[in-house]
Design a protein around this motif. Structure first.
Motif: not given
Length: 141
Positions: A56, A58, A78, A80, A111
């Protein structure tokens, strides 16, 4: 006459109706300037290098105080991670960009809720749209 004799002609009529060219109704021209992001928002764009697949990510545009602490969030996005360059576009309101205050782009990669990488803070000095190019993530301490 049995009803089965009507099935084939009805089916052919349905196909003929679907294949006819629809009448073209005049449409109003679309102006790009009416899009909500065209004049109201500026953007930072680029790509992140090193975000592991499934992580993840951000990114945040922050107003930072004199002690290097985040003071106010201006925008965030955000994403992936996918084990390759991760393109990003971070939109922000240029009217909310403070004058006389330091603004930084910061990033973090997690993670399973644990911080694994970060983006070293990058000072953003202007509220104009900018292409930042590739940005390298570094392991978190």
């Amino acid at each position: 006459m049995p009803p089965r004799f009507f099935v084939l002609p009805a089916f052919l009529a349905l196909l003929a109706g679907c294949s006819s060219k629809p009448s073209e109704a005049p449409t109003a021209p679309v102006e790009l300037s009416t899009a909500p992001h065209s004049k109201l928002l500026n953007e930072l764009s680029g790509s992140l290098i090193g975000a592991p697949a499934g992580s993840d990510v951000e990114l945040a545009l922050l107003e930072v105080d004199r002690r290097d602490q985040p003071d106010r969030l201006l925008s965030n996005v955000q994403l992936k991670g996918r084990d390759s360059q991760l393109p990003f576009i971070l939109q922000f309101n240029p009217d909310a960009f403070p004058t006389g205050q330091r603004v930084e782009l910061r990033g973090r990669v997690t993670r399973a809720g644990q911080l694994i990488m970060r983006l070293p803070p990058r000072t953003i000095s202007s509220p104009a749209s900018q292409a930042l190019g590739p940005l390298q993530l570094v392991p978190a301490p």
